[in-house]
Each structure stands twice: as C-alpha cells, then as structure tokens.
Design a protein around this motif. Sequence first.
Motif, PDB file in Angstrom:
ATOM      1  N   PRO A  45      71.263   7.043  54.871  1.00 47.43           N
ATOM      2  CA  PRO A  45      71.949   5.823  55.027  1.00 47.43           C
ATOM      3  C   PRO A  45      72.517   5.034  53.841  1.00 47.43           C
ATOM      4  O   PRO A  45      71.963   5.924  52.625  1.00 47.43           O
ATOM      5  CB  PRO A  45      70.744   4.885  55.573  1.00 47.43           C
ATOM      6  CG  PRO A  45      69.569   5.627  54.976  1.00 47.43           C
ATOM      7  CD  PRO A  45      69.870   7.174  54.819  1.00 47.43           C
ATOM      8  N   SER A  46      72.950   4.032  53.674  1.00 47.50           N
ATOM      9  CA  SER A  46      73.308   3.656  52.197  1.00 47.50           C
ATOM     10  C   SER A  46      71.995   3.308  51.561  1.00 47.50           C
ATOM     11  O   SER A  46      71.190   2.915  52.215  1.00 47.50           O
ATOM     12  CB  SER A  46      74.251   2.279  52.601  1.00 47.50           C
ATOM     13  OG  SER A  46      73.514   1.485  53.507  1.00 47.50           O
ATOM     14  N   ALA A  47      72.275   3.267  50.209  1.00 44.92           N
ATOM     15  CA  ALA A  47      71.004   3.365  49.419  1.00 44.92           C
ATOM     16  C   ALA A  47      70.671   2.033  49.023  1.00 44.92           C
ATOM     17  O   ALA A  47      70.097   1.807  47.841  1.00 44.92           O
ATOM     18  CB  ALA A  47      71.151   3.976  48.275  1.00 44.92           C
ATOM     19  N   ASN A  48      70.884   0.899  49.686  1.00 47.55           N
ATOM     20  CA  ASN A  48      70.264  -0.418  49.450  1.00 47.55           C
ATOM     21  C   ASN A  48      69.174  -0.748  50.276  1.00 47.55           C
ATOM     22  O   ASN A  48      68.776  -0.061  51.184  1.00 47.55           O
ATOM     23  CB  ASN A  48      71.492  -1.460  49.998  1.00 47.55           C
ATOM     24  CG  ASN A  48      72.013  -1.114  51.250  1.00 47.55           C
ATOM     25  OD1 ASN A  48      72.715  -0.165  51.650  1.00 47.55           O
ATOM     26  ND2 ASN A  48      71.668  -1.834  52.181  1.00 47.55           N
ATOM     27  N   VAL A  49      68.447  -1.970  49.814  1.00 49.01           N
ATOM     28  CA  VAL A  49      67.404  -2.464  50.717  1.00 49.01           C
ATOM     29  C   VAL A  49      68.177  -2.900  51.879  1.00 49.01           C
ATOM     30  O   VAL A  49      68.921  -3.544  51.718  1.00 49.01           O
ATOM     31  CB  VAL A  49      66.600  -3.669  50.007  1.00 49.01           C
ATOM     32  CG1 VAL A  49      65.779  -4.481  50.747  1.00 49.01           C
ATOM     33  CG2 VAL A  49      65.774  -2.935  48.654  1.00 49.01           C
TER      34      VAL A  49
ATOM     35  N   PRO B 293      74.131  -5.892  50.367  1.00 49.21           N
ATOM     36  CA  PRO B 293      75.219  -5.161  50.163  1.00 49.21           C
ATOM     37  C   PRO B 293      75.212  -3.701  50.088  1.00 49.21           C
ATOM     38  O   PRO B 293      74.270  -3.426  49.058  1.00 49.21           O
ATOM     39  CB  PRO B 293      75.963  -5.873  49.170  1.00 49.21           C
ATOM     40  CG  PRO B 293      75.356  -7.311  49.121  1.00 49.21           C
ATOM     41  CD  PRO B 293      73.956  -7.026  49.382  1.00 49.21           C
ATOM     42  N   SER B 294      75.972  -2.723  50.357  1.00 52.50           N
ATOM     43  CA  SER B 294      75.605  -1.341  50.012  1.00 52.50           C
ATOM     44  C   SER B 294      76.108  -1.365  48.600  1.00 52.50           C
ATOM     45  O   SER B 294      76.688  -1.739  48.050  1.00 52.50           O
ATOM     46  CB  SER B 294      76.673  -0.551  50.959  1.00 52.50           C
ATOM     47  OG  SER B 294      76.355  -0.815  52.447  1.00 52.50           O
ATOM     48  N   PRO B 295      75.439  -0.104  48.015  1.00 54.50           N
ATOM     49  CA  PRO B 295      75.462   0.346  46.658  1.00 54.50           C
ATOM     50  C   PRO B 295      76.878   0.932  46.328  1.00 54.50           C
ATOM     51  O   PRO B 295      77.123   1.955  46.963  1.00 54.50           O
ATOM     52  CB  PRO B 295      74.371   0.841  46.374  1.00 54.50           C
ATOM     53  CG  PRO B 295      73.669   1.394  47.575  1.00 54.50           C
ATOM     54  CD  PRO B 295      74.560   0.775  48.609  1.00 54.50           C
TER      55      PRO B 295
ATOM     56  N   ALA C  42      61.427   3.021  52.318  1.00 52.06           N
ATOM     57  CA  ALA C  42      62.047   2.901  51.222  1.00 52.06           C
ATOM     58  C   ALA C  42      63.358   1.742  50.905  1.00 52.06           C
ATOM     59  O   ALA C  42      63.371   0.758  50.445  1.00 52.06           O
ATOM     60  CB  ALA C  42      62.728   4.158  50.377  1.00 52.06           C
ATOM     61  N   LYS C  43      63.919   1.726  52.163  1.00 52.04           N
ATOM     62  CA  LYS C  43      64.935   0.912  52.509  1.00 52.04           C
ATOM     63  C   LYS C  43      64.277  -0.468  53.377  1.00 52.04           C
ATOM     64  O   LYS C  43      65.053  -1.685  53.148  1.00 52.04           O
ATOM     65  CB  LYS C  43      66.083   1.296  53.499  1.00 52.04           C
ATOM     66  CG  LYS C  43      66.878   2.027  52.816  1.00 52.04           C
ATOM     67  CD  LYS C  43      68.059   2.471  53.969  1.00 52.04           C
ATOM     68  CE  LYS C  43      68.980   1.499  54.291  1.00 52.04           C
ATOM     69  NZ  LYS C  43      70.154   1.141  53.985  1.00 52.04           N
ATOM     70  N   GLY C  44      63.270  -0.446  53.920  1.00 49.81           N
ATOM     71  CA  GLY C  44      62.726  -1.447  54.818  1.00 49.81           C
ATOM     72  C   GLY C  44      63.625  -1.627  55.932  1.00 49.81           C
ATOM     73  O   GLY C  44      63.852  -2.647  56.543  1.00 49.81           O
ATOM     74  N   ARG C  45      64.051  -0.319  56.708  1.00 49.07           N
ATOM     75  CA  ARG C  45      65.236  -0.315  57.430  1.00 49.07           C
ATOM     76  C   ARG C  45      64.188  -0.572  58.950  1.00 49.07           C
ATOM     77  O   ARG C  45      63.337   0.311  58.996  1.00 49.07           O
ATOM     78  CB  ARG C  45      65.813   0.839  57.569  1.00 49.07           C
ATOM     79  CG  ARG C  45      67.015   1.210  58.549  1.00 49.07           C
ATOM     80  CD  ARG C  45      67.514   2.396  57.992  1.00 49.07           C
ATOM     81  NE  ARG C  45      68.629   2.784  58.793  1.00 49.07           N
ATOM     82  CZ  ARG C  45      70.072   2.926  58.698  1.00 49.07           C
ATOM     83  NH1 ARG C  45      70.510   1.958  57.313  1.00 49.07           N
ATOM     84  NH2 ARG C  45      71.003   3.444  59.478  1.00 49.07           N
ATOM     85  N   PRO C  46      64.875  -1.205  60.014  1.00 49.94           N
ATOM     86  CA  PRO C  46      64.200  -1.317  61.125  1.00 49.94           C
ATOM     87  C   PRO C  46      64.416   0.075  61.721  1.00 49.94           C
ATOM     88  O   PRO C  46      65.224   0.776  61.689  1.00 49.94           O
ATOM     89  CB  PRO C  46      64.980  -2.164  62.207  1.00 49.94           C
ATOM     90  CG  PRO C  46      65.858  -2.923  61.085  1.00 49.94           C
ATOM     91  CD  PRO C  46      65.860  -2.111  59.628  1.00 49.94           C
TER      92      PRO C  46
ATOM     93  N   ARG D 295      71.738  -8.438  60.586  1.00 49.77           N
ATOM     94  CA  ARG D 295      72.682  -9.041  59.625  1.00 49.77           C
ATOM     95  C   ARG D 295      72.785  -8.186  58.595  1.00 49.77           C
ATOM     96  O   ARG D 295      71.689  -7.473  58.286  1.00 49.77           O
ATOM     97  CB  ARG D 295      71.829 -10.599  59.095  1.00 49.77           C
ATOM     98  CG  ARG D 295      72.597 -11.231  57.702  1.00 49.77           C
ATOM     99  CD  ARG D 295      72.203 -12.472  57.766  1.00 49.77           C
ATOM    100  NE  ARG D 295      73.098 -13.047  56.957  1.00 49.77           N
ATOM    101  CZ  ARG D 295      72.499 -13.576  55.495  1.00 49.77           C
ATOM    102  NH1 ARG D 295      71.388 -13.464  55.306  1.00 49.77           N
ATOM    103  NH2 ARG D 295      73.354 -14.235  54.639  1.00 49.77           N
ATOM    104  N   HIS D 296      73.652  -8.166  57.832  1.00 48.82           N
ATOM    105  CA  HIS D 296      74.000  -6.821  56.771  1.00 48.82           C
ATOM    106  C   HIS D 296      74.646  -7.425  55.770  1.00 48.82           C
ATOM    107  O   HIS D 296      75.664  -8.274  55.489  1.00 48.82           O
ATOM    108  CB  HIS D 296      74.733  -5.860  57.881  1.00 48.82           C
ATOM    109  CG  HIS D 296      74.414  -4.621  57.500  1.00 48.82           C
ATOM    110  ND1 HIS D 296      73.943  -3.749  58.507  1.00 48.82           N
ATOM    111  CD2 HIS D 296      74.306  -3.964  56.509  1.00 48.82           C
ATOM    112  CE1 HIS D 296      73.668  -2.506  58.097  1.00 48.82           C
ATOM    113  NE2 HIS D 296      73.600  -2.548  56.765  1.00 48.82           N
ATOM    114  N   TYR D 297      74.708  -6.358  54.544  1.00 42.36           N
ATOM    115  CA  TYR D 297      75.514  -6.762  53.667  1.00 42.36           C
ATOM    116  C   TYR D 297      75.608  -8.116  52.851  1.00 42.36           C
ATOM    117  O   TYR D 297      76.402  -8.518  52.201  1.00 42.36           O
ATOM    118  CB  TYR D 297      77.048  -6.372  53.946  1.00 42.36           C
ATOM    119  CG  TYR D 297      77.264  -5.436  55.016  1.00 42.36           C
ATOM    120  CD1 TYR D 297      77.048  -4.041  54.632  1.00 42.36           C
ATOM    121  CD2 TYR D 297      77.967  -5.700  56.122  1.00 42.36           C
ATOM    122  CE1 TYR D 297      77.184  -2.900  55.699  1.00 42.36           C
ATOM    123  CE2 TYR D 297      77.980  -4.389  56.961  1.00 42.36           C
ATOM    124  CZ  TYR D 297      77.560  -3.291  56.734  1.00 42.36           C
ATOM    125  OH  TYR D 297      77.910  -2.150  57.598  1.00 42.36           O
TER     126      TYR D 297
HETATM  127 MG    MG Z   1      73.880   0.523  55.432  1.00 40.96          MG
END
Ligand code: MG
Length: 352
Positions: free
Chosen positions: A148-152, A156-158, A61-65, A239-241
């Motif tokens: 984890p934080s609910a962002n793609v 930036p975190s939601p 859902a996040k496309g997280r590595p 890279r984040h947020y």
């Molecule tokens: Mg996060």
Amino acid sequence: MKTIVEKIDAAKLADEIEKQKIAAAARLLKEGGVVAFPTETVYGLGADAQNPEASRRIYEAKGRPSDNPLIVHIAAFSDLELITRELPKAAKVLGEHFWPGPLTMIFRKNDRIPLETTGGLDTVAVRMPNHPVALALIKASTGFIAAPSANVSGKPSPTTAEHVFCDMDGRIPMILDGGPVGIGIESTIVDFSEDTPMILRPGFITQEMVQQAIGSVSLDKGLEPDGATAPKAPGMKYRHYAPKAELVLVKGEMCRVIPAINRLVQEAGQQGKRAGVICTEETCGSYQGGIVKSIGSRKEKAGIARHMYGVLREFDELDVDIIFSESFSEEGLGQAIMNRMQKAAGHRVMEV
Ligand code: MG
Ligand code: AMP
C-alpha cells in the motif's frame, strides 16, 4: 527499531553497489520484513504478499484498518496467472496496454495469496509498477510484494522518501530512497472480478484511456461524493489523504472562487485562525492574505497531481488551522485529482 534510509540510483542498478542495496532490501522482504520503496505513482510499503505475518506487519506499521486490502505488485506478466482463478480477456488487453504502469486490476484469487493480504476478500488487486527500483526489488525478492502507500493511514500519500521517513521512522527497518516520484497520485483500480469491468478508484490512467483500450467501463457509484452508495474498494470509504488542518474545497467559476477565498481567509483571521490557500500559478497573485501555495499550473494537470500530496504535507509543517483550496475540472486526470482532494477535505465543499 532503527530505520535505515538507503539512497538508490535507478540509473545505476547494474552497478555492484546498487545491486547490493537491492539484495539487502530483498533479504529483509524474504525474511518477512517491511521495506518502503519508490514506485512511479507514490512510495509503497512492501512485504511478501504470500506471507500472512509479513502482511500483518504492513497493517501494523501504517495503522491501517484490517478490512482494507493490499495491492500485490508483480514484475512479470506471467506471474498474474499464478495468483488468479481466471483472467478475463479484457484484463489481458488492458494489462498489455498499461503494464508496467499506474494500473491496478482486481481478480478472483486462488489460495497462493492469503486472506491476510486481501483484507479477508476472495479477490486480489494486482499491479506491475513502472519503476526500475520497484521492479528490481520485486524480482530479487519473492515476486509478489504487497504494497500500500507508505504513509500512516489517513495521511497524504508519500511522494518522496522524506515523506516516508516522517511517517515510518522507527516503524520499519528500511526505506529505499529513489528520489521524488514521477506521477504523484495512486494507480487507477479496475475491477475484473465481476461480469463487467468497473473503475473503483480513478487514477493517472483516465476512464477515457481505459475505454479506448477495452471498450466500455463503468464507474463505481460509490465514488459519487453524495455518499449514498458504499464504495466497492474498502479503502475508498475511509477519510484519506488528509492534512492536519481542516481543508475546504471552493468550487465554481474562478471569478467567484478568488473573492470567496479572500473573504474566507479574512474571516478565519478574525476568528484567530491561521489560514492557508491552495492556488494555481495562474491565480497566486490574486490572494491578499493567508499562507498561499501553488499546486501547479492549470495548463498541466499532471503537474497538479504530482504536487498535490507534497503541498498538503507542507501545510502540516506550517501549523495552519484551515486551508481553502481552489478546485479543478473533473475532465480526464481531473477526475482523480478531485477524488483525492474531496477525500482530503472530508467532502467539505463550498459551491460559490
Ligand atoms: Mg493509500
Ligand atoms: P493503497 O495501496 O494504499 O493505495 O490502497 C489500495 C486500494 O486498493 C484501497 O482503496 C483498497 O481498498 C483497494 N483494494 C485492494 N484490494 C482490493 C480488492 N481485492 N477489492 C477491492 N478493492 C481493493
């Protein structure tokens, strides 16, 4: 997939209607589904931490590595022992001080939490959040919720349910909307899996607060912006947020920062770029061009932390090409604020 947004009132969790909403969300979690919910730091994307398939759904859902581990959320201190191999005394003390709250601790894990949840590591990150909706949901479901934080990934975190909906519409079945969060910046991560405790991610609980509770604590060298050492928390290397536009942090005495940003905005305009400015209440009137947004007052760092991600997301809606931001002192909570801003800027920092 249709995404249901369910408003939930944290003050009325004893009422039958709100109980039913928690029960419906808990049912989804027990079945291996993913539910977004409010915590006091940022919104989380939850799934049963003991179920490898459920954890995989979070990454999807996040496309997280897949090498970036999830934080396991618990609602009872005694549950910590069920998933860890050893519990150092200092960790117990720190937990007693700050749990429930914006503190994550890392331990050597046992087999109860699968490697799919910990990104293949033999350690596990654990937090007890201080939000009535989060605690009720954890208790009503499986007791161990990876979130984890609910962002793609990368965004930036939601800090509101609207932010979550913007990123997760169609990807998850349910968002519990408990209103805007109180803190707005992620938890402080302290690693207890090695001989001496170490901060892997600065957060709302400052290094001084941790030191006061347990004596000395070191700071991961990988957090230094020079990039010379790899950070120990896998997530800190990405890279984040980041907002869609390029973000440039302008550092220095305010008497030089303001004219520098004014000049940069003017130059951007000459190149046909739309520029944004992140300022503070104290300095808003000093900017002559660009779309100017205040992130809060310099007198209240907690306010800056709370507004930061929302302001970055507002710029996403405004289609700016480049954002110039003031910087903040790294004292206290400023350490976490500057860590996030530097990452959002991809380390584009201009000293003036
Ligand atoms: Mg996060
Ligand atoms: P998020 O939940 O999106 O705020 O991200 C969780 C952060 O915790 C990421 O930076 C992860 O890399 C870090 N993390 C989670 N588990 C571990 C672990 N076992 N060891 C080191 N870092 C971790």
